[in-house]
Enzyme design. Structure first.
Site, short mmCIF file in Angstrom:
data_model
loop_
_atom_site.label_atom_id
_atom_site.label_comp_id
_atom_site.label_asym_id
_atom_site.label_seq_id
_atom_site.Cartn_x
_atom_site.Cartn_y
_atom_site.Cartn_z
N GLY A 1 0.83 -1.21 0.00
CA GLY A 1 0.00 0.00 0.00
C GLY A 1 0.85 1.25 0.00
N GLU B 1 -1.64 5.53 5.94
CA GLU B 1 -0.79 4.35 5.68
C GLU B 1 0.54 4.46 6.44
OE1 GLU B 1 -1.10 2.12 2.29
OE2 GLU B 1 -3.19 2.66 1.98
N ARG C 1 14.91 1.74 12.04
CA ARG C 1 15.03 0.37 12.59
C ARG C 1 15.77 -0.54 11.61
NH1 ARG C 1 9.18 -1.07 15.38
NH2 ARG C 1 9.34 0.38 17.12
#
Ligand code: CAA
Length: 381
Positions: free
Chosen positions: A241, A362, A374
């Site tokens: 998405g 999103e 991360r």
């Protein structure tokens, strides 16, 4: 990586461009003004195969690569971002169902979604669980061969209009990702109703609605994947998405750039077209540079997903960079048009209002930066 378009990609892009110019762009301003959801356009997109872009042919779809999908979303968004977003969400959940459903579930839902007979929606967020999606509290309690849903979901694109909802709900008490499961809930199920319709800054022709569950009983066979797998299904869905949202942002930015460029070429001040002034030229140059950079990032993320590589960080970078760029570009397009850009005679104010949400939904662009950081610290970046 090589991003020269092949013959099929050029044909699909041109087909969608023609469709957008004929069927979408001429109506987008009126749909925005009237908060009108053009369901008939989704039926036509189904006929063109666009509702099954993430679904293999074996399940009734018309599977395209993510890269080809990015071309489709960019073209649609040039005409109307709201329609492109509605299609993206539909294809996101249809692709996830094709991937995670068992055969019986696929029979029930996937081909009807992929052909556009059904419209889909995705429901993760709640009033208290936005960026911290894993803390969601909508409950799904197992009772023999059924689940009973109770709670409220928010910010659901296609909400109220969609026939089928991919809903993340908690099957284990707490606030952790491992307690979340994924369910299909069909419109019309007793105990499932719709709450507030949001009145938004932009994207008016894309409905955003609350979902209300009150002792809503669904068969256990509506659970997708295992208990506790729901958060991972949601996150993996969002990887694709987010690439689509990047492509959509590029389409809006490109449309804004073209309006600004053309206006600057004809608007006369101080006896010259304003395009002859360096202040305007630099704005246009920056727009073009950032559109091209964003496009390459989106293509790279799409390519990695197509190749089965780890695309999580690339999807986050593509979404974040393209939507930040599109916000800047649409804002500067309004600036190039001056007063004319601030009123509804030109579409640039709508582009600016619409694209703002792409920095938010999103996963906010702050969350995308967390995902990137991360990946860097776990040596995946
Ligand atoms: N794919 C697969 N699995 C993933 C994943 C991905 N992309 N990202 C995380 N996971 C897995 C992790 O590996 C972890 O698994 P293990 O427990 O087995 O190790 C599990 O999911 C939990 O992950 P985290 O520990 O990273 O979870 P977290 O609580 O720290 O949250 C987050 C991470 C990135 C902040 C996440 O909550 C997030 O993305 N938040 C934003 C929410 C969001 O995007 N909402 C969008 C709403 S939908 C929408 O806007 C659509 C629309 O209508 C237009």
């Amino acid at each position: 990586m090589k991003f020269d378009l092949n013959e099929e990609q050029v044909d699909i892009r041109d087909m969608v461009r023609h469709f957008t110019e004929q069927e979408i762009a001429p109506h987008a301003a009126a749909w925005d003004e009237d908060y009108y959801f053009p369901r008939e356009i989704y039926t036509k997109m189904g006929e063109l195969g666009l509702m099954g872009m993430t679904t293999p042919e074996a399940y009734g779809g018309n599977l395209l690569s993510r890269l080809t999908g990015a071309l489709v979303y960019e073209e649609l968004a040039k005409g109307d971002m709201a329609t492109a977003v509605g299609l993206s969400v539909h294809n996101m959940i249809t692709g996830s169902l094709a991937r995670y459903c068992d055969d019986e579930q696929r029979q029930r839902w996937v081909s009807r979604l992929a052909t556009g007979k059904l419209l889909g929606a995705f429901s993760l967020s709640e009033a208290g669980a936005g960026s911290d999606a894993a803390s969601l509290q909508c409950q799904a309690k197992r009772q023999t061969d059924r689940y009973i849903l109770n709670g409220t979901k928010m910010w659901v694109t296609n909400g109220g209009e969609a026939d089928l909802y991919l809903v993340m709900a908690r099957t284990q008490a707490g606030r952790n990702a491992g307690g979340v499961s994924c369910f299909v809930v069909e419109k019309g199920t007793p105990g499932f109703s719709f709450g507030k319709s949001e009145r938004k800054m932009g994207l008016h022709s894309s409905p955003t609605r609350e979902l209300l569950f009150q002792d809503c009983s669904i068969p256990a066979s509506n659970r997708i994947g295992d208990e506790g797998q729901g958060f991972k299904i949601a996150m993996a869905s969002l990887d694709s998405g987010r690439i689509n949202i990047g492509a959509i942002a590029i389409g809006v930015a490109q449309a804004a750039f073209e309006v600004a460029r053309d206006y600057a070429g004809t608007r006369q001040q101080f006896g010259h077209p304003i395009s002859t002034f360096q202040a305007i030229q630099f704005l246009l140059a920056d727009m073009m540079m950032k559109i091209e950079a964003a496009r390459l990032l989106v293509y790279e993320a799409a390519y990695k997903l197509d190749e089965g590589q780890d695309a999580i960080m690339y999807a986050a970078m593509a979404k974040c960079f393209a939507t930040d760029a599109a916000m800047e570009i649409t804002t500067n397009a309004v600036q190039v048009l001056g007063g004319a850009g601030y009123v509804r005679d030109y579409p640039v104010e709508r582009y600016m209002r619409d694209v703002k949400v792409a920095q938010i939904f999103e996963g906010t662009n702050q969350i995308q930066r967390i995902v990137i950081a991360r990946a860097i610290s776990s040596n995946r970046g």
